[in-house]
Design an enzyme around this catalytic site. Structure first.
Site: not given
Ligand code: PMV
Length: 316
Positions: A104, A107-108, A110, A152
């Site tokens: 989304a 930055g999930s 990273a 990110d």
């Protein structure tokens, strides 16, 4: 060996996405309300090298050796062990959890990498410094993004506002006067590799159109940094609107993003734009003090799948 735990926050790009891939500056900030966490605990009785990976939110519970080579979690562990020079670690279990919405633009990926390399290296008695964690998260980003700029991984690793120029030393900076943004999720998941690839094709076909657009984004990021550092956050709203117009010309906006952006502006936001790869994913709106809930409500009424309110600079 005691268990270790590490976390990393989500992130939002305030200014300069896409242009940053071409060497122009961009600004990103940590979103500390959402985090990825990694816990490493010993697996007594298991042979050395036995690593079990658990991520209940994605229904993963697998020996490391059974994960595909291009799996982001496996790659992070492999790079961390290589960096430490420990090919066969004592047996351990890695458990990953995250409150950062997946795919989304927050930055999930990273953040998960940064949390894993920190927790694993600490468990093995050699906590890696931020520079090494950042380098590992960047390598792993390449699996998700193809040719990432590195923004990110940098912002989630350092958990500080970052003024990012690809290939240059990291510049973190201070927020003089905190300000509040509302993040609205279109609910549409779009691969950043695809939008970055499309922009590259457009740029290759018509560099004379794209270069000034990228340059304009870079100038906006530069101005925004000054406003943030000198305590004039209200003026960021107009810059967000200008950046959104350039992103529309670059071709990464979408009707769904524009519906949310319009709704935020009508509800009193000082400015709004898409954030991240675009075509879907998130938009952000700068809101006057005390107005966040009104704007968040308007975004949900206009179709946002989710909203996050974040005050930038309150905790750095
Ligand atoms: O989609 P996100 O939030 O991961 O952002 C990508 C940002 C881009 O500038 C589009 C790509 C990059 O690597 O910087």
């Amino acid at each position: 060996m005691p268990a270790t735990r590490a976390t990393a926050p989500g992130k939002s790009i305030l200014f300069g996405e896409h242009a940053v891939v071409y060497g122009y500056p961009a600004i990103a900030v940590p979103i500390t309300q959402v985090r990825a966490a990694a816990v490493v605990s010993p697996s007594p009785g298991k042979p050395s090298g036995a690593v079990q990976v658990q991520a209940p939110e994605i229904a993963l519970d697998s020996p490391l050796n059974d994960l595909p080579l291009d799996d982001a979690i496996a790659k992070t562990i492999e790079l961390t062990l290589a960096q430490l020079g420990i090919p066969t670690p004592p047996a351990f279990t890695l458990r990953i959890s995250s409150t950062i919405p997946l795919a989304a633009g927050l930055g999930s990926g990273a953040a998960v990498s940064a949390a894993i390399s920190r927790a694993v290296s600490a468990f093995l008695g050699h906590p890696l410094p931020d520079e090494a964690v950042n380098a590992i998260a960047f390598e792993v980003e390449k699996i998700h993004h193809g040719t990432p700029s590195g923004i990110d991984n940098t912002v989630v690793t350092y958990a500080r506002p970052v003024y990012f120029i690809k290939g240059q030393p990291i510049q973190t900076f201070n927020v003089k006067t905190p300000f509040t943004i509302v993040i609205g999720d279109t609910g549409i998941k779009v691969s950043t590799a695809v939008t970055v690839g499309d922009v590259r094709q457009g740029w290759q076909a018509d560099p004379e159109k794209f270069e000034p657009l990228f340059e304009g984004c870079g100038q906006i990021a530069e101005k925004a940094r000054t406003l943030i550092e000198t305590g004039q956050p209200k003026a960021l709203g107009a810059l967000m609107d200008e950046n959104q117009t350039l992103l529309e010309h670059i071709g990464v906006s979408s009707p769904e993003l524009e519906t949310l952006i319009d709704a935020a502006r009508k509800a009193g936001a000082l400015g709004a734009k898409l954030s991240g790869g675009g075509r879907g994913g998130n938009m952000i709106a700068l809101v006057p003090p005390g107005q966040a809930e009104i704007v968040a409500e308007a975004l949900r009424a206009a179709g946002a799948a989710n909203t996050i309110t974040a005050t930038i600079g309150a905790d750095t």
